[in-house]
Design a protein around this motif. Structure first.
Motif, mmCIF file in Angstrom:
data_model
loop_
_atom_site.group_PDB
_atom_site.id
_atom_site.type_symbol
_atom_site.label_atom_id
_atom_site.label_comp_id
_atom_site.label_asym_id
_atom_site.label_seq_id
_atom_site.Cartn_x
_atom_site.Cartn_y
_atom_site.Cartn_z
ATOM 1 N N PHE A 1 1.598 1.064 -21.198
ATOM 2 C CA PHE A 1 2.477 0.501 -22.227
ATOM 3 C C PHE A 1 3.348 1.603 -22.810
ATOM 4 O O PHE A 1 2.870 2.679 -23.158
ATOM 5 N N VAL B 1 8.559 -1.718 -23.658
ATOM 6 C CA VAL B 1 9.200 -2.579 -24.647
ATOM 7 C C VAL B 1 10.346 -1.844 -25.319
ATOM 8 O O VAL B 1 10.195 -0.690 -25.735
ATOM 9 N N THR C 1 5.041 -9.590 -23.244
ATOM 10 C CA THR C 1 4.164 -8.437 -23.050
ATOM 11 C C THR C 1 2.759 -8.870 -22.678
ATOM 12 O O THR C 1 2.155 -8.330 -21.743
ATOM 13 N N VAL D 1 4.102 -2.388 -19.041
ATOM 14 C CA VAL D 1 5.224 -2.895 -19.831
ATOM 15 C C VAL D 1 5.892 -1.756 -20.599
ATOM 16 O O VAL D 1 5.216 -0.914 -21.188
#
Length: 497
Positions: free
Chosen positions: A209, A178, A166, A176
């Protein structure tokens, strides 16, 4: 405070279905399972964010990385409390891992500010060159787009939500998404909250994110197959990683899959070193073998050594040290069960002698050591397979030629180690060309557990250690995984990045 929600486009959202965490100790918590629509919205938000985030300055991204580190440190007490409950890792280990996580974020910030990571190149125009003129050419590395990252089970901080994958992707300018690891969903959410706070504080786009939780294989499959995802970072099992790697390759637009999948990290004990310090090496190996209950990807699972009385000195010292190690709690019940299965497989293999094996139950593990010879080892490739836990195998060889033969039989590894003295250098010189073709890191007179986060570190290796031998998941070179070179020809200077 834990919400049990997923982070999608800057908002924490609940799902229609839930799962319960399975902590090593204490009460469980309820978390939302990310849905197909959550995956779609998170990836679409990441793609939209890339339009802005991919063109931010190094200074802006460095500020973001520093802010993430600050926010993680501000949640230190909560991370230690929840992390210890979920993983059974001691507070000191989690605090050290938290420091490593913050440190690598700040290291990537310093790296991008230097600018070297872009590998900029310039060929001046040669309009008068004969027989043909040359145009002006600029080369620069550019971010590739949204990246999917899979959290690791064994490092809930340094290789998970804000881990090296990351951190390096954000440093490169890639949003990103996740997929948190279900072994420590609370720890993952707290770190995701820290990243979310930093993204908002730094004025970055909401989709920079995203964080999705879930226990199903389908969630990971949907993520790597999403057409807006341009690369994947993964740390985990060979079986799971290979399945995702194949999905990435089978897409209509294949994408790179940077997976760390497994390694037995062979250790070669050369004759003079054994003559001088067999016992000390045995004690050191025992300590490395049981560090973190053997749940490190750099665990030195196999020792290769020449036959002789020194082997007994080494083995006796190692077994004595290991006998003093009691049962330790592993990260999950499944990991503990797999460890016991691997121990049983070794114990039942014909030609393999059990030197130490004790009983363990439930989520606990105890160390075990086995011994065989080169003939048995070379004839049975299964003996090369990683047993994730405090399990070691000693392989004896008849002479230097057989040691080289054993060295050449290994699959790709993260590390290979030589224990040597000056009189061993001649043998070491013949082993080194073999080992450097099979490992990303070759070390001398030490043990591979412990991976320094530095400019020169390579944490990767030929398959199956990783799926891309030219990449590393630790160290500043990790940023290059999320960049691609672009050449600009005769472009006005004011348009160049």
């Amino acid at each position: 405070m834990l919400t049990g929600k997923n982070l999608v486009n800057g908002e924490w959202v609940s799902g229609e279905t839930t799962f319960q965490s399975q902590p090593a100790e204490g009460p469980s918590s309820v978390f939302s399972e990310a849905s197909v629509s959550d995956v779609d919205r998170a990836c679409e938000a990441a793609e939209k964010a890339f339009e802005v985030f991919g063109s931010t300055s190094d200074e802006q991204r460095a500020a973001l990385l520093h802010k993430i580190a600050d926010e993680i440190e501000a949640r230190g007490a909560e991370l230690t409390e929840v992390g210890s409950r979920e993983t059974a890792l001691p507070a000191a280990r989690l605090e050290g891992e938290r420091g490593r996580t913050a440190g690598q974020l700040r290291l990537f910030a310093e790296t991008i500010l230097k600018g070297d990571y872009l590998d900029k190149r310039h060929d001046e125009a040669l309009p008068d060159r004969a027989p043909l003129p040359r145009p002006e050419l600029f080369l620069i590395q550019r971010p590739i787009g949204p990246v999917a990252v899979f959290g690791a089970s064994n490092f809930p901080l340094a290789f998970s939500t804000a881990g090296g994958d990351t951190a390096s992707a954000l440093a490169a300018g890639c949003p990103v998404v996740v997929k948190g690891h279900p072994a420590h969903p609370g720890t993952g959410e707290i770190v995701a909250q820290a990243i979310d706070a930093a993204v908002k504080a730094c004025g970055m786009p909401a989709g920079t994110f995203g964080f999705l939780q879930g226990t199903t294989h389908e969630l990971g499959q949907q993520l790597v197959q999403h057409p807006l995802v341009k690369a994947v970072g993964f740390t985990g099992s060979l079986r799971g990683g290979r399945a995702l790697f194949d999905l990435c390759a089978a897409r209509s637009e294949p994408i790179p899959f940077f997976g760390e999948l497994g390694s037995v990290n062979p250790v070669f004990l050369l004759p003079s070193a054994m003559e001088q310090r067999a016992e000390a090496i045995g004690e050191g190996w025992a300590g490395s073998l049981t560090m973190g209950v053997g749940q490190f990807c750099t665990n030195p699972g196999i020792v290769v050594v020449r036959e002789g009385e020194e082997v007994d000195r080494f083995a006796d010292a190692a077994v004595k040290a290991l006998q003093g190690v009691g049962a330790q709690t592993m990260l999950t019940g499944g990991i503990a069960a797999a460890c016991r299965s691997g121990q049983d497989r070794l114990a039942k293999t014909e030609g393999v002698e059990t030197l130490l094996k004790t009983q363990s139950e439930s989520q606990a593990a105890t160390p075990s050591v086995y011994r065989t010879n080169a003939g048995v080892f070379l004839a049975n490739h299964a003996l090369q397979e990683e047993v994730f836990g405090p399990v070691g195998l000693i392989v004896t060889v008849a002479d230097d030629d057989e040691m080289r033969t054993v060295a050449a039989c290994f699959d790709g590894q993260l590390t290979a180690t030589l224990h040597l003295e000056a009189n061993d250098n001649a043998l070491a010189k013949t082993l080194l060309p073999i080992l450097e073709r099979r490992a990303g890191r070759v070390l001398a007179n030490g043990f591979p557990t412990g991976v320094e986060v530095a400019e020169t570190m390579v944490h990767g290796g030929p398959y199956p250690a990783s799926t891309n031998f030219g990449a590393t998941s630790v160290g500043t070179m990790a940023i290059r995984r999320w960049l691609r070179p672009v050449c600009y020809q005769n472009l006005p200077a004011e348009l160049l990045h």
